[in-house]
Design a protein around this motif. Structure first.
Motif, PDB file in Angstrom:
ATOM      1  N   VAL A   1     -22.724  34.932 -52.821  1.00 13.69           N
ATOM      2  CA  VAL A   1     -24.036  34.340 -53.040  1.00 13.69           C
ATOM      3  C   VAL A   1     -24.060  33.540 -54.335  1.00 13.69           C
ATOM      4  O   VAL A   1     -24.835  32.596 -54.491  1.00 13.69           O
ATOM      5  CB  VAL A   1     -25.158  35.394 -53.073  1.00 13.69           C
ATOM      6  CG1 VAL A   1     -25.261  36.121 -51.757  1.00 13.69           C
ATOM      7  CG2 VAL A   1     -24.969  36.386 -54.205  1.00 13.69           C
ATOM      8  N   ASP A   2     -23.235  33.960 -55.300  1.00 14.93           N
ATOM      9  CA  ASP A   2     -23.065  33.225 -56.553  1.00 14.93           C
ATOM     10  C   ASP A   2     -21.740  33.682 -57.147  1.00 14.93           C
ATOM     11  O   ASP A   2     -20.964  34.388 -56.495  1.00 14.93           O
ATOM     12  CB  ASP A   2     -24.248  33.443 -57.511  1.00 14.93           C
ATOM     13  CG  ASP A   2     -24.407  34.894 -57.957  1.00 14.93           C
ATOM     14  OD1 ASP A   2     -23.507  35.712 -57.667  1.00 14.93           O
ATOM     15  OD2 ASP A   2     -25.422  35.209 -58.604  1.00 14.93           O
ATOM     16  N   SER A   3     -21.456  33.281 -58.383  1.00 14.55           N
ATOM     17  CA  SER A   3     -20.158  33.607 -58.982  1.00 14.55           C
ATOM     18  C   SER A   3     -20.139  34.976 -59.643  1.00 14.55           C
ATOM     19  O   SER A   3     -19.134  35.351 -60.274  1.00 14.55           O
ATOM     20  CB  SER A   3     -19.769  32.533 -60.001  1.00 14.55           C
ATOM     21  OG  SER A   3     -20.788  32.390 -60.973  1.00 14.55           O
ATOM     22  N   GLY A   4     -21.226  35.743 -59.527  1.00 12.65           N
ATOM     23  CA  GLY A   4     -21.231  37.112 -60.034  1.00 12.65           C
ATOM     24  C   GLY A   4     -21.706  37.266 -61.462  1.00 12.65           C
ATOM     25  O   GLY A   4     -21.485  38.318 -62.077  1.00 12.65           O
ATOM     26  N   ASP A   5     -22.382  36.229 -62.004  1.00  8.10           N
ATOM     27  CA  ASP A   5     -22.790  36.277 -63.403  1.00  8.10           C
ATOM     28  C   ASP A   5     -24.253  36.679 -63.581  1.00  8.10           C
ATOM     29  O   ASP A   5     -24.825  36.519 -64.659  1.00  8.10           O
ATOM     30  CB  ASP A   5     -22.533  34.924 -64.078  1.00  8.10           C
ATOM     31  CG  ASP A   5     -23.153  33.758 -63.298  1.00  8.10           C
ATOM     32  OD1 ASP A   5     -23.807  34.021 -62.265  1.00  8.10           O
ATOM     33  OD2 ASP A   5     -22.963  32.601 -63.715  1.00  8.10           O
ATOM     34  N   GLY A   6     -24.883  37.217 -62.538  1.00  9.06           N
ATOM     35  CA  GLY A   6     -26.275  37.652 -62.641  1.00  9.06           C
ATOM     36  C   GLY A   6     -26.401  39.035 -63.267  1.00  9.06           C
ATOM     37  O   GLY A   6     -25.408  39.717 -63.545  1.00  9.06           O
TER      38      GLY A   6
ATOM     39  N   PRO B   1     -27.981  33.802 -49.005  1.00  8.45           N
ATOM     40  CA  PRO B   1     -27.180  32.667 -48.524  1.00  8.45           C
ATOM     41  C   PRO B   1     -25.919  33.086 -47.771  1.00  8.45           C
ATOM     42  O   PRO B   1     -25.428  32.320 -46.947  1.00  8.45           O
ATOM     43  CB  PRO B   1     -26.847  31.897 -49.803  1.00  8.45           C
ATOM     44  CG  PRO B   1     -27.085  32.852 -50.917  1.00  8.45           C
ATOM     45  CD  PRO B   1     -28.165  33.777 -50.461  1.00  8.45           C
ATOM     46  N   THR B   2     -25.404  34.286 -48.028  1.00  6.10           N
ATOM     47  CA  THR B   2     -24.247  34.756 -47.259  1.00  6.10           C
ATOM     48  C   THR B   2     -24.605  34.964 -45.792  1.00  6.10           C
ATOM     49  O   THR B   2     -23.722  35.019 -44.935  1.00  6.10           O
ATOM     50  CB  THR B   2     -23.720  36.076 -47.846  1.00  6.10           C
ATOM     51  OG1 THR B   2     -24.832  36.938 -48.131  1.00  6.10           O
ATOM     52  CG2 THR B   2     -22.946  35.829 -49.125  1.00  6.10           C
ATOM     53  N   PHE B   3     -25.906  35.057 -45.499  1.00  9.70           N
ATOM     54  CA  PHE B   3     -26.397  35.153 -44.119  1.00  9.70           C
ATOM     55  C   PHE B   3     -26.833  33.783 -43.609  1.00  9.70           C
ATOM     56  O   PHE B   3     -26.390  33.322 -42.551  1.00  9.70           O
ATOM     57  CB  PHE B   3     -27.560  36.142 -44.070  1.00  9.70           C
ATOM     58  CG  PHE B   3     -28.187  36.311 -42.707  1.00  9.70           C
ATOM     59  CD1 PHE B   3     -27.672  37.211 -41.801  1.00  9.70           C
ATOM     60  CD2 PHE B   3     -29.310  35.578 -42.347  1.00  9.70           C
ATOM     61  CE1 PHE B   3     -28.251  37.376 -40.540  1.00  9.70           C
ATOM     62  CE2 PHE B   3     -29.904  35.730 -41.105  1.00  9.70           C
ATOM     63  CZ  PHE B   3     -29.369  36.636 -40.202  1.00  9.70           C
TER      64      PHE B   3
ATOM     65  N   ALA C   1     -23.447  27.225 -46.726  1.00  9.64           N
ATOM     66  CA  ALA C   1     -22.256  27.372 -45.886  1.00  9.64           C
ATOM     67  C   ALA C   1     -21.105  27.953 -46.692  1.00  9.64           C
ATOM     68  O   ALA C   1     -20.372  28.836 -46.219  1.00  9.64           O
ATOM     69  CB  ALA C   1     -21.866  26.023 -45.286  1.00  9.64           C
ATOM     70  N   MET C   2     -20.919  27.482 -47.923  1.00  9.23           N
ATOM     71  CA  MET C   2     -19.850  28.007 -48.773  1.00  9.23           C
ATOM     72  C   MET C   2     -20.107  29.486 -49.082  1.00  9.23           C
ATOM     73  O   MET C   2     -19.199  30.318 -49.032  1.00  9.23           O
ATOM     74  CB  MET C   2     -19.753  27.203 -50.075  1.00  9.23           C
ATOM     75  CG  MET C   2     -18.559  27.569 -50.943  1.00  9.23           C
ATOM     76  SD  MET C   2     -18.642  26.767 -52.566  1.00  9.23           S
ATOM     77  CE  MET C   2     -18.740  25.032 -52.098  1.00  9.23           C
TER      78      MET C   2
ATOM     79  N   ALA D   1     -16.205  40.242 -51.120  1.00  2.72           N
ATOM     80  CA  ALA D   1     -15.728  39.344 -52.173  1.00  2.72           C
ATOM     81  C   ALA D   1     -16.704  39.266 -53.336  1.00  2.72           C
ATOM     82  O   ALA D   1     -16.303  39.231 -54.510  1.00  2.72           O
ATOM     83  CB  ALA D   1     -15.485  37.951 -51.591  1.00  2.72           C
ATOM     84  N   HIS D   2     -17.999  39.242 -53.040  1.00  2.00           N
ATOM     85  CA  HIS D   2     -18.977  39.076 -54.119  1.00  2.00           C
ATOM     86  C   HIS D   2     -19.018  40.291 -55.036  1.00  2.00           C
ATOM     87  O   HIS D   2     -19.096  40.154 -56.266  1.00  2.00           O
ATOM     88  CB  HIS D   2     -20.372  38.824 -53.535  1.00  2.00           C
ATOM     89  CG  HIS D   2     -21.413  38.590 -54.578  1.00  2.00           C
ATOM     90  ND1 HIS D   2     -22.384  39.516 -54.886  1.00  2.00           N
ATOM     91  CD2 HIS D   2     -21.615  37.538 -55.413  1.00  2.00           C
ATOM     92  CE1 HIS D   2     -23.146  39.048 -55.848  1.00  2.00           C
ATOM     93  NE2 HIS D   2     -22.710  37.851 -56.182  1.00  2.00           N
ATOM     94  N   LEU D   3     -18.961  41.500 -54.483  1.00  6.35           N
ATOM     95  CA  LEU D   3     -18.983  42.711 -55.301  1.00  6.35           C
ATOM     96  C   LEU D   3     -17.837  42.712 -56.305  1.00  6.35           C
ATOM     97  O   LEU D   3     -17.990  43.139 -57.454  1.00  6.35           O
ATOM     98  CB  LEU D   3     -18.912  43.944 -54.392  1.00  6.35           C
ATOM     99  CG  LEU D   3     -18.858  45.311 -55.091  1.00  6.35           C
ATOM    100  CD1 LEU D   3     -20.066  45.524 -55.991  1.00  6.35           C
ATOM    101  CD2 LEU D   3     -18.748  46.430 -54.060  1.00  6.35           C
ATOM    102  N   ILE D   4     -16.695  42.200 -55.893  1.00  2.23           N
ATOM    103  CA  ILE D   4     -15.518  42.177 -56.770  1.00  2.23           C
ATOM    104  C   ILE D   4     -15.747  41.274 -57.985  1.00  2.23           C
ATOM    105  O   ILE D   4     -15.106  41.447 -59.027  1.00  2.23           O
ATOM    106  CB  ILE D   4     -14.287  41.713 -55.953  1.00  2.23           C
ATOM    107  CG1 ILE D   4     -13.975  42.738 -54.852  1.00  2.23           C
ATOM    108  CG2 ILE D   4     -13.072  41.491 -56.829  1.00  2.23           C
ATOM    109  CD1 ILE D   4     -12.981  42.241 -53.819  1.00  2.23           C
ATOM    110  N   SER D   5     -16.678  40.333 -57.884  1.00  4.98           N
ATOM    111  CA  SER D   5     -16.869  39.320 -58.932  1.00  4.98           C
ATOM    112  C   SER D   5     -17.916  39.691 -59.981  1.00  4.98           C
ATOM    113  O   SER D   5     -18.251  38.873 -60.831  1.00  4.98           O
ATOM    114  CB  SER D   5     -17.282  37.985 -58.283  1.00  4.98           C
ATOM    115  OG  SER D   5     -16.279  37.505 -57.428  1.00  4.98           O
TER     116      SER D   5
END
Length: 729
Positions: A388-393, A701-703, A380-381, A481-485
């Protein structure tokens, strides 16, 4: 004023309540019979939802069967007015006509609506379905809204394309035609189970058979099966071009005759067009909807006459009798109504508050605050914040050159030029599952050839990876938002033009202005904009650089993370900048921007989830006309049909979900369907809204976070077979 005693029970706590009008009286319907309606009767249905503030929110429906008498219909309409008064004028009112119910109403009965023959005023006896001796036949139709209609108990009622339920009291037989598909059979099974468990209290035997394998209990009643006609096609999808056809009128009915005054012939409308002293009619009749808005200071007689006002307008306009009517009190507007306006602001927007749940025809979504430490475990978050995550992949970035993709050197990761297109491959982990996202970033000045090549190369990359990657088309200025991270704590920088290839950079202007905005994780995007004071916005932070000076301008609605991002961009460009707050600017600051002029000072909507809750649609472009059908109620994984292409609209982006059994033509048209959907939105959506392509079984998870109780193993076995096993037959 004396009120009906039943009103004392109405809306006292969250949940659904149903009453039937019997001999001009209001009689409660037992909960076990919710969802079953007699064609000769009229009903009131009240749905009550508790808000986070502690207050109650109401949706009040007046349902009339196709054989309902004028007297009972009139009595029900009066009860609606009285109940609305009793509840302080707060309910949103809906007029429902059998077979054409609103999505809000249909959403209460996800397992299906039953239409039973008879009614009080008709003189027919209501069949008590828990009696041992029952004999009735129900035809089950619909993939989105499941409707079970009582028909003549005869083979003449059957066809090969539908499912039928023969209810014999102690035995219930579900019969599936040869041309009915597995998704429709699954929906029919839900209806059969509901009859057995709710009406028979689980005491009836349930038999399920396919055409040609009829049990003796069925043949004893119907006789030998003759040759049956093929399926009857009823396309419930609507032409999306009608979504935008709307007009706004001020209405008066005080003298008994309808008076209509045009306010605006074209939407999106302005919220300021609605004055509290009047009532208004929003005409979207071409799409099957009429809305009436009741100003809180309007004449009480006019507020009581709104149902008649709507009916008169429908008659005068030549709209079908089943046109849906929604009546809204001021400050009780639904998302379906708000979509016709440029922007919609409520009192909560100015103080940063908001309701805990969104009550509408789509879903109840509980808001989840952002917490990076919990992000990997919360669907949900992930969905609500687009992360999907904090962008550290791990990631790889390519620039499009001609028809090829060329790796971008690591020192330039995070810097994007408006003359380029890029492909970013990102690997993530969420709840122990591995996934991949392909971002296709298309610069505003990138050539059409390279934009087209980026899409083709992304498909080729997806094929190389096994076909399970999520594809996200991103147009410059609409970065998720995720791409920015993704850039190691550094801001994502988007330059106005030029290219990152050798010798391709445009010569930097003497004065440069960057708009800096942070995402929920505190990571920033800095977009180069025109160096003019009209580019400023009170909600954001801006970096202004000149050959001899630099400023970090903090708008009143900005956040500290944006200031940090602006300073990082200044360092990247070999400059430094002093911080200045909005209202404390020097003359040199304004001179650098060519003088002071008006700029946007309105705060951004703090609760986009309230204004634009998620909506799910089935779509088709096969005929050359884009057709859509909305899924009612709370959206669940079971609503995703494997033989369909579906759209999930979360406002900031539109997901295209492709079922594993979808036809090749619809797969090919999926992205075009999303673009058409955005183009036909009544609120004049930004055509650059990101489109995310998702394949069945590879949902990020964004879906999945928008759905209630997502199960990643749901499609590993046949849902119909699981449902059959769960019936214990």
């Amino acid at each position: 004023m004396a009120y009906h005693p039943e009103f004392e029970r109405a809306g006292q706590q969250s949940g659904l309540q149903v009453w039937r009008v019997e001999d001009m009286d209001l009689v409660p319907v037992p909960e076990s019979k919710y969802g079953a309606f007699y064609s000769g009767d009229a009903y009131l249905v009240l749905n009550t939802l508790k808000q986070r503030s502690g207050g109650l929110q109401y949706d009040l429906h007046f349902w009339q069967g196709k054989e309902c008498s004028q007297d009972e219909s009139g009595s029900a309409a009066i009860f609606v007015i009285q109940m609305d008064d009793f509840l302080g004028g707060k309910p949103v009112q809906y007029r429902e006509v059998q077979g054409h119910e609103s999505s809000t109403f249909s959403g209460y009965f996800k397992s299906g609506i039953q239409y039973l023959s008879g009614g009080v005023a008709s003189g027919f006896r209501h069949v008590e379905t828990n009696e041992v001796e029952v004999q009735r036949l129900m035809q089950v139709k619909g993939r989105r809204v499941v409707r079970a209609t009582q028909v003549l108990v005869s083979w003449e009622s059957f066809n090969q394309g539908d499912c039928f339920i023969l209810d014999l009291g102690q035995v219930i037989v579900q019969w599936c035609g040869l041309q009915s598909n597995r998704f429709e059979r699954l929906k029919s099974t839900m209806v059969s189970k509901g009859i057995r468990d709710n009406e028979r209290c689980g005491r009836a035997e349930l038999q399920i058979c396919n055409e040609g394998a009829e049990p003796s209990s069925m043949l004893e009643i119907l006789g030998e099966k003759p040759d049956l006609p093929e399926c009857q096609v009823e396309d419930t999808k609507t032409d999306s071009s009608n979504r935008k056809l709307a007009k706004l009128y001020k209405v008066s009915n005080a003298g008994g005759d309808l008076e209509v005054t045009m306010v605006s012939e074209e939407n999106p409308f302005s919220q300021q067009d609605l004055q509290s002293s009047d009532c208004y009619l929003l005409d979207n009749g071409a799409n099957g909807h009429i809305f009436i808005w009741k100003g809180r200071d309007s004449n009480i007689d006019e507020r009581h006459a709104v149902q008649n006002t709507a009916q008169q307008f429908i008659n005068k306009s030549g709209y079908p009798a089943y046109t849906q009517v929604q009546i809204l009190p001021e400050q009780g507007e639904t998302p379906l109504f708000k979509q016709f306006f440029k922007t919609w602001r409520t009192a909560e927007d100015t103080v940063g508050m908001g309701t805990g749940y969104v009550s509408n025809h789509i879903a109840k979504i509980e808001k989840v605050p952002f917490d990076a430490s919990e992000l990997h475990q919360s669907n949900a978050m992930a969905a609500q914040h687009g992360m999907v995550d904090s962008g550290d992949g791990d990631k790889q970035i390519w620039r499009i050159e001609g028809s090829d993709k060329v790796p971008v050197e690591e020192s330039l990761h995070g810097q994007f030029y408006g003359g380029d297109s890029y492909i970013i491959l990102y690997n993530y982990q969420h709840q122990g599952r591995h996934g991949q996202i392909i971002y296709i970033w298309q610069g505003a000045e990138s050539s059409q050839d390279e934009v087209g090549a980026s899409a083709i190369l992304a498909v080729e990359l997806d094929d190389e990876l096994g076909g399970g990657a999520v594809q996200v088309r991103v147009v410059q200025g609409k970065e998720p938002a995720h791409l920015i991270s993704l850039f190691g704590g550094q801001p994502m920088v988007v330059y106005r033009g030029g290219t990152s290839r050798d010798g391709g950079q445009s010569e930097a202007a003497n004065t440069r202005l960057f708009q800096v905005r942070a995402n929920p994780a505190g990571r920033s995007r800095a977009v180069e904009v025109e160096a003019a004071s009209s580019s400023l916005n009170s909600s954001d932070t801006f970096l202004l650089l000149t050959p001899g000076d630099g400023w970090v301008w903090q708008g009143q609605g900005s956040v500290p993370e944006e200031t940090e991002g602006a300073n990082q961009v200044a360092a990247l460009l070999g400059s430094s900048a002093s911080v200045v707050s909005e209202g404390d600017e020097s003359d040199d600051f304004w001179d650098a921007l060519g003088g002071k002029s008006e700029y946007c000072t309105s705060p951004r909507l703090k609760d986009q989830l309230d204004a634009h809750p998620p909506r799910l649609f089935a779509c088709s472009n096969k005929t050359g006309t884009f057709l859509i059908e909305e899924i009612p109620g709370e959206i669940t994984q079971e609503d995703l049909a494997p033989d369909d292409v579906m759209l999930l609209d979360t406002w900031d982006q539109v997901f295209v979900w492709i079922g594993s059994e979808a036809q090749s033509e619809e797969r090919a048209e999926a992205l075009a369907s999303a673009a058409t959907y955005i183009q036909t939105d009544p609120s004049n959506r930004d055509p650059r809204t990101p489109v995310v392509q998702v394949k069945q079984g590879f949902e990020p998870p964004t879906f999945t976070g928008w759905f209630l109780g997502w199960d990643f193993d749901y499609w590993t076995s046949d849902p119909l077979e699981r449902a059959m096993e769960g019936l214990h037959i």
